[in-house]
Design an enzyme around this catalytic site. Structure first.
Site, PDB file in Angstrom:
ATOM      1  N   PHE A 104       0.785  -1.161   0.052  1.00 39.61           N
ATOM      2  CA  PHE A 104      -0.004   0.012   0.027  1.00 39.61           C
ATOM      3  C   PHE A 104       1.041   1.046   0.031  1.00 39.61           C
ATOM      4  O   PHE A 104       1.915   1.464   0.937  1.00 39.61           O
ATOM      5  CB  PHE A 104      -0.825   0.094   1.063  1.00 39.61           C
ATOM      6  CG  PHE A 104      -1.803   1.419   1.585  1.00 39.61           C
ATOM      7  CD1 PHE A 104      -2.915   1.403   0.607  1.00 39.61           C
ATOM      8  CD2 PHE A 104      -1.511   2.215   2.074  1.00 39.61           C
ATOM      9  CE1 PHE A 104      -3.581   2.495   0.684  1.00 39.61           C
ATOM     10  CE2 PHE A 104      -2.270   3.532   2.336  1.00 39.61           C
ATOM     11  CZ  PHE A 104      -3.287   3.567   1.341  1.00 39.61           C
ATOM     12  N   GLY A 105       0.805   2.113  -0.945  1.00 41.21           N
ATOM     13  CA  GLY A 105       1.478   3.505  -1.140  1.00 41.21           C
ATOM     14  C   GLY A 105       0.333   4.572  -0.846  1.00 41.21           C
ATOM     15  O   GLY A 105      -0.539   4.575  -1.132  1.00 41.21           O
ATOM     16  N   TYR A 106       0.832   5.507   0.106  1.00 45.74           N
ATOM     17  CA  TYR A 106       0.042   6.698   0.376  1.00 45.74           C
ATOM     18  C   TYR A 106       0.809   8.197   0.284  1.00 45.74           C
ATOM     19  O   TYR A 106       0.205   9.103   0.465  1.00 45.74           O
ATOM     20  CB  TYR A 106      -0.472   6.474   1.990  1.00 45.74           C
ATOM     21  CG  TYR A 106       0.954   6.562   2.797  1.00 45.74           C
ATOM     22  CD1 TYR A 106       1.370   5.337   2.926  1.00 45.74           C
ATOM     23  CD2 TYR A 106       1.625   7.640   3.245  1.00 45.74           C
ATOM     24  CE1 TYR A 106       2.741   5.265   4.020  1.00 45.74           C
ATOM     25  CE2 TYR A 106       2.770   7.330   4.216  1.00 45.74           C
ATOM     26  CZ  TYR A 106       3.323   6.420   4.354  1.00 45.74           C
ATOM     27  OH  TYR A 106       4.227   6.289   5.289  1.00 45.74           O
ATOM     28  N   GLY A 107       2.188   7.854  -0.248  1.00 47.03           N
ATOM     29  CA  GLY A 107       2.884   9.367  -0.464  1.00 47.03           C
ATOM     30  C   GLY A 107       3.176   9.047  -1.849  1.00 47.03           C
ATOM     31  O   GLY A 107       2.543   8.992  -2.779  1.00 47.03           O
ATOM     32  N   SER A 108       4.793   9.372  -2.130  1.00 47.17           N
ATOM     33  CA  SER A 108       5.256   9.111  -3.327  1.00 47.17           C
ATOM     34  C   SER A 108       4.931   7.751  -3.951  1.00 47.17           C
ATOM     35  O   SER A 108       4.888   7.829  -5.224  1.00 47.17           O
ATOM     36  CB  SER A 108       6.906   9.329  -3.399  1.00 47.17           C
ATOM     37  OG  SER A 108       7.261   8.507  -2.704  1.00 47.17           O
ATOM     38  N   GLU A 158      13.013   3.796   0.891  1.00 48.34           N
ATOM     39  CA  GLU A 158      12.223   4.172   2.179  1.00 48.34           C
ATOM     40  C   GLU A 158      13.020   4.099   3.470  1.00 48.34           C
ATOM     41  O   GLU A 158      12.631   4.202   4.507  1.00 48.34           O
ATOM     42  CB  GLU A 158      11.031   3.534   2.382  1.00 48.34           C
ATOM     43  CG  GLU A 158      10.031   3.394   1.241  1.00 48.34           C
ATOM     44  CD  GLU A 158       9.466   4.747   0.842  1.00 48.34           C
ATOM     45  OE1 GLU A 158       9.246   5.541   2.139  1.00 48.34           O
ATOM     46  OE2 GLU A 158       9.206   4.810  -0.463  1.00 48.34           O
TER      47      GLU A 158
HETATM   48  C1  SIN Z   1       4.518   5.764   0.639  1.00 48.24           C
HETATM   49  O1  SIN Z   1       4.426   6.613  -0.355  1.00 48.24           O
HETATM   50  O2  SIN Z   1       3.746   4.944   0.625  1.00 48.24           O
HETATM   51  C2  SIN Z   1       5.585   6.110   1.680  1.00 48.24           C
HETATM   52  C3  SIN Z   1       6.116   7.458   1.813  1.00 48.24           C
HETATM   53  C4  SIN Z   1       6.718   7.861   0.503  1.00 48.24           C
HETATM   54  O3  SIN Z   1       7.533   7.138  -0.059  1.00 48.24           O
HETATM   55  O4  SIN Z   1       6.350   8.961   0.109  1.00 48.24           O
END
Ligand code: SIN
Length: 187
Positions: free
Chosen positions: A24-28, A99
């Site tokens: 699951f990704g929530y940022g980049s 990360e």
């Molecule tokens: C994410 O996107 O899930 C983790 C934080 C990032 O890499 O910005």
């Protein structure tokens, strides 16, 4: 805890023996995958809220002038929307590298926006990591994000790309949209 979480993450055995797993990704990771995946589906996880409370010394800032990037903080009852990717376990190696500034792999339940759920993985920079900056006013955050820049580019672009991606997915995130509005108003 040191800045570099790569070794800790590579000790995780939870998905050993699996041909694929959900991330699951929530940022980049929503708007800039940068890795191969087998499929991707909009999804959310429960009990977490997205906050720009993690300092970035390696991607969107420098040790002298750190930026701010997204992490998740516990928020009972909240849903955090993002993108789920089905990946092969070998993709975790470059992700651990990407990360490494404080993010740890956490096993979580993923809820797909079109129905169904699956166990998966999310990278979370917890409050006890050395780069956790903690709560700051939206004004202070937007000011920092407006000027910081690192090897992956301008911190500003991270925020604006994330806001655009969430809008495209049809999800509101008051924290992200408030930062975006402040940043754009100051330009
Ligand atoms: C994410 O996107 O899930 C983790 C934080 C990032 O890499 O910005």
């Amino acid at each position: 805890m040191s800045f570099d979480t790569t070794t800790l993450n590579q000790q995780m055995t939870h998905f050993d023996g699996h041909d694929s797993l959900w991330l699951f990704g929530y940022g980049s990771l929503i708007w800039k995958a940068g890795f191969d995946y087998l499929e991707r589906r909009p999804a959310h996880i429960v009990g977490w809220a997205r906050r720009f409370w993690q300092a970035s010394h390696d991607h969107r800032g420098t040790p002298e002038d750190p930026g701010r990037v997204a992490t998740l903080v516990q928020a009972p009852g909240a849903a955090c929307h993002g993108m789920a990717y089905r990946i092969t376990p070998r993709t975790l190696q470059p992700l651990d590298e990407r990360e490494k500034n404080g993010y740890l792999r956490v096993v979580t339940e993923l809820y797909f926006d079109d129905g169904g759920r699956h166990e998966g993985l999310v990278y979370i920079a917890r409050e006890d990591n050395a780069a956790f900056a903690g709560p700051e006013s939206e004004e202070a955050l937007a000011r920092r994000i407006a000027t910081a820049r690192g090897p992956s580019g301008a911190n500003r672009d991270y925020l604006l790309n994330l806001a655009a991606a969430l809008r495209e997915l049809g999800h509101d995130d008051p924290h992200v949209f408030a930062l975006e509005a402040r940043l754009l108003a100051a330009e």
